[in-house]
Design an enzyme around this catalytic site. Structure first.
Site, PDB file in Angstrom:
ATOM      1  N   GLN A 222       0.818  -1.211   0.000  1.00  9.65           N
ATOM      2  CA  GLN A 222       0.000   0.000   0.000  1.00  9.65           C
ATOM      3  C   GLN A 222       0.853   1.262   0.000  1.00  9.65           C
ATOM      4  O   GLN A 222       0.326   2.357  -0.068  1.00  9.65           O
ATOM      5  CB  GLN A 222      -0.900   0.004   1.251  1.00  9.65           C
ATOM      6  CG  GLN A 222      -1.876  -1.160   1.303  1.00  9.65           C
ATOM      7  CD  GLN A 222      -2.632  -1.230   2.617  1.00  9.65           C
ATOM      8  OE1 GLN A 222      -2.694  -2.288   3.214  1.00  9.65           O
ATOM      9  NE2 GLN A 222      -3.222  -0.148   3.070  1.00  9.65           N
ATOM     10  N   CYS A 373      -8.665   1.263   9.683  1.00  6.13           N
ATOM     11  CA  CYS A 373      -8.837   2.084  10.874  1.00  6.13           C
ATOM     12  C   CYS A 373      -7.656   3.026  10.947  1.00  6.13           C
ATOM     13  O   CYS A 373      -6.535   2.636  10.694  1.00  6.13           O
ATOM     14  CB  CYS A 373      -8.855   1.146  12.076  1.00  6.13           C
ATOM     15  SG  CYS A 373      -8.241   1.808  13.607  1.00  6.13           S
ATOM     16  N   GLU A 742     -12.847   4.289   6.203  1.00  8.05           N
ATOM     17  CA  GLU A 742     -12.835   3.434   7.382  1.00  8.05           C
ATOM     18  C   GLU A 742     -13.965   3.701   8.356  1.00  8.05           C
ATOM     19  O   GLU A 742     -14.141   2.952   9.324  1.00  8.05           O
ATOM     20  CB  GLU A 742     -11.483   3.600   8.085  1.00  8.05           C
ATOM     21  CG  GLU A 742     -10.383   3.024   7.225  1.00  8.05           C
ATOM     22  CD  GLU A 742      -9.030   3.603   7.523  1.00  8.05           C
ATOM     23  OE1 GLU A 742      -8.976   4.689   8.114  1.00  8.05           O
ATOM     24  OE2 GLU A 742      -8.042   2.973   7.156  1.00  8.05           O
TER      25      GLU A 742
END
Ligand code: CDP
Length: 788
Positions: A222, A373, A742
């Protein structure tokens, strides 16, 4: 057939996909596992059956005798290059391969390189490792007891398993507020260890070219740029210099935070490719992914609220113990060892607060990642939203009424929280009112009373959460010292078509669509004429990647700012071509025209052509801009979720009958994608609330290490999500947008727990730990004498 991504499964929105793109992958397909390079070798990994054991010997003879097995790499092999340990993102250390002992079950012990994936697996079976078991510590509380075995004896001078202590807020003022309060409540809450379980596991193809000493790593990451820098910093001494490293993150089948860390498999594959001079492919299988990759959560919390009799909250105190496994490999910004947990005062105007956290080593895989999160926000929201309901129960107040009483009023923004955050904007009352109206709250309460009279168990749960996303202002946020800004580079070609490249990396969030929309909106170029690219460090501008819902707050903002720079230059060209001053021009999407003479105009396409063919004397040719956007603050999306559950008294099964999510992420770029984000996030919030957990027995044996035991919800278990929105723009973002990716994962679990506890509150139930499995709930029903 093209692999399905978890994005598709979790409804993470549609992305405009490239067809074959030979620049990205020299083989076929778009995912790491599709890559086939000439002469490519395969790697498989020997893993430890023990959670804590000394390595007595590793015998590789039988493995090396298998035709097609070319090498077995051990910790000793890597030690020769000083590559057997590596730093974690939290400046701790983690083994690449062990030399002396293993620290958790499924830890990497050796790697087999072979001509074929299956031969490599045969090689793994043939490697003989002799272990001498050591005492195992799985409970972080026991890890901190005096006399507990010291797990990280590799660190000089270490005498215990304590990693760090962190505290924030005013301890003394909080103690005073508790002493003076009319009412106080206290709740122990455990958020178990869970796993990302994206559809695509982790893997890479490391391709070192011995002739030109270039390393290309195709990798499920990522954060490709950060990885390139880390490789250069860690392996510079063996000749891997940053200008000769190219990290390519192709299409990802979900990431959710689990593809931020550097796993040993990546490092071993790179080392093997450098030594052997051939491309090496390593792709984990599902069980390796579940058992050995970085976990999330594993927080033991005690949350306390102090309040007046009328329900006004006066103070919050939370103590936390974090189980980090054998290494702190969390992906937190370095200043925040407990992430953004201090958002735990939530949506409430609590004047006094204190929170302290400790972290411990145990014999488990390292972590914990910020699984969908923004760095421990899920844990913080769970704590405040649960203890708020405990207070409502204590005061015999409706949980909605208690929330309304304590919400930060809409006119108090920007709002400085007791724990130091400056909330950008919010209107919590409006969101909860909308949710209550949308779900028919009053009627549901009536229905609940009727059902209770008949002995039926129905509950209504509320969660009014505040998120904190978009890391970050670089003065506060960095990873291993690299500041957390993000970037966009836009080039307009002579024919008015564009390429836009970003430092972020989509994993199914649809950046190709939304970034193109932003540029299209700012410049009036059709979105279909804008090619969006991310994930290739040779071409994209430097950025910190995508996690923690940061892409829209950072790279999305950079896209708007870069497009505006281009528009400014286009305006100068228009003034030159139309022979007027810049002040005489006005903009409408796609063209500049002369004020009062709209027939005198130049389209953005004409201006782009002129930028390369007829630009003003003295002006640089071309039409392009880059922006490295450093946000002035984080963004604070929020929402109010209401969940309705029915509980089966015969089985203890919880059925989510209805779930309405009202979200506010400021101005929305693409409503369909945002809705997809919410749907996927809600499913990922349902999962830990009812099903998912990874636990360990006292010997450190993992349960939940395969999809037989780790219960990822399917369409059968997932209810029909209902969504709605309010829009409270972010005052500091160029587009007024906040992150959203999120919110739902963070907001859903406490709404579901609050609903289940609400269904049982008349029986004296105050709290249930997640996952609320049928067995757990049925045992409570039995204890309360209502099981059928
Ligand atoms: O960093 P990540 O992409 O995971 O999260 P995000 O910034 O919250 O964006 C998730 C997706 O929703 C992206 O495609 C965004 O462009 C889109 N989005 C949107 O359309 N409007 C917003 N206000 C926020 C996000």
């Amino acid at each position: 057939m093209e692999p399905r991504t978890s994005a598709a499964v979790c409804g993470m929105g549609h992305s405009m996909k490239r067809k074959e793109d030979p620049r990205f992958i020299r083989g076929q397909g778009h995912y790491v596992d599709d890559i086939k390079l000439p002469g490519m070798l395969h790697m498989d990994i020997v893993r430890s059956p023990y959670a804590h054991a000394k390595i007595v010997s590793i015998n590789t003879e039988k493995a090396l005798a298998i035709p097609g097995v070319l090498a077995v790499i051990t910790g000793e092999t890597l030690k020769a290059y000083n590559l057997h340990w590596m730093p974690t993102l939290m400046s701790d250390t983690q083994m690449v391969l062990p030399v002396e002992k293993v620290m958790y079950q499924a830890q990497e012990v050796a790697a087999v390189i072979a001509t074929d994936r299956y031969i490599a697996a045969d090689g793994v079976d043939a490697v003989e490792v002799d272990y001498e078991p050591l005492p195992v510590v799985v409970d972080p509380r026991k890890a901190l007891e005096p006399g507990a075995p010291v797990l990280r004896d590799d660190k000089e001078g270490r005498t215990d398993n304590h990693i760090w202590h962190w505290e924030t807020g005013d301890r003394a003022a909080t103690e005073r507020a508790f002493a003076e309060a009319d009412v106080t409540v206290k709740q122990d809450i455990y958020i178990p260890r869970i796993h990302v379980a994206s559809i695509e596991t982790c893997g890479c193809v490391a391709d070192f070219n011995k002739t030109d000493t270039h390393l290309t790593v195709y990798m499920t990451t990522q954060a490709p740029h950060a990885i390139r820098t880390v490789i250069a910093l860690v392996a510079g001494h063996v000749g891997l210099s940053e200008e000769k490293i190219r990290v390519i993150s192709p299409d990802l089948g979900g990431g959710f935070g689990g593809k931020v860390p550097v796993y040993p498999g990546y490092v071993i594959a790179v080392a093997a490719s450098v030594v052997i001079g051939k491309p090496i492919k390593w792709v984990e299988d599902r069980m390796e992914n579940l058992q050995a990759d970085s976990f999330a959560r594993d927080y033991h919390m005690t949350a306390e609220l102090a309040a007046r009799k009328d329900g006004t909250m006066t103070a919050l105190r939370i103590t936390t113990l974090a189980d980090h496994g054998y290494a702190d490999a969390a992906a937190n910004p370095s200043k925040f060892p407990a992430g953004l947990f201090s958002i735990c005062t939530g949506s409430y105007d609590i004047k006094t607060a204190f929170t302290e956290m400790d972290a411990a080593y145990t014999n488990k895989p390292p972590g914990g990642v910020a699984y969908r999160c923004s760095f421990r926000v899920t844990e913080a929201v769970h704590a405040i939203e649960r203890v708020t309901d405990v207070l409502a129960q204590e005061l015999k107040m409706d949980p909605a009424e208690l929330r309304f009483k304590n919400f930060i009023p809409a006119d108090k923004f920007p709002y400085k929280s007791a724990l130091g955050w400056e909330y950008d904007s919010g209107n919590y009352k409006a969101a909860l009112e909308k949710a209550m109206k949308g779900i028919g709250y009053d009627e549901l309460r009536k229905e609940q009373a009727e059902k209770r009279a008949k002995g039926e168990l129905m509950g209504i749960g509320i969660c009014s959460f505040t998120e904190i996303v978009g890391a970050g202002p670089s003065k506060d946020f960095d990873i291993l010292g690299i500041k957390m800004f993000d970037s966009a580079e836009i080039r307009i070609h002579p024919t008015g078509k564009a390429i836009a490249r970003f430092g972020t990396k989509s994993q199914g969030q649809g950046h190709e669509t939304t970034y193109a929309q932003i540029v299209a909106e700012e410049l009036g170029i059709p979105a279909a004429h804008i090619q969006v690219e991310e994930g290739d460090t040779d071409t994209a501008p430097y950025g910190l990647g995508t996690y923690a819902s940061r892409s829209t707050p950072t790279a999305g903002a950079a896209a708007a700012v870069a497009a505006r720079k281009i528009r400014d230059k286009a305006k100068k060209i228009a003034a030159y071509l139309l022979e007027v001053s810049e002040d005489d021009l006005e903009w409408e999407p796609g063209k500049f025209s002369v004020k009062g003479a709209p027939q005198k105009s130049k389209t953005i396409q004409e201006l782009a052509f002129a930028a390369y063919t007829n630009h003003p004397p003295g002006m640089e040719a071309g039409l392009e801009a880059v922006d490295y956007y450093d946000p002035p603050n984080l963004t604070f999306p929020f929402g109010s979720y209401i969940c309705v559950v029915d509980i089966d008294r015969g089985t203890g099964e919880v059925k989510v009958r209805r779930f309405l999510a009202v979200d506010d992420c400021g101005n929305i770029i693409n409503p369909m994608i945002v809705d997809g984000q919410i749907h996927g996030g809600l499913s990922m919030g349902l999962a830990p609330a009812l099903y998912e957990e990874i636990s360990y027995d006292e010997n450190g044996n993992i349960s939940g290490g395969s999809f037989m035991d780790y219960l990822v919800p399917t369409a059968m278990e997932t209810p029909n999500w209902e969504t709605d929105k309010t829009v409270t723009p972010c005052p500091h973002h160029p587009l007024g947008a906040k992150g959203v990716g999120e919110s739902a994962t963070v907001g859903a679990p406490p709404a579901i727990v609050n609903a289940v506890v609400d269904a049982l509150s008349h029986l004296g139930v105050k709290h249930i730990e997640i996952p609320m499995t049928p067995e757990k709930v049925w045992n409570i029903l039995k204890e309360k004498g209502v099981a059928e």
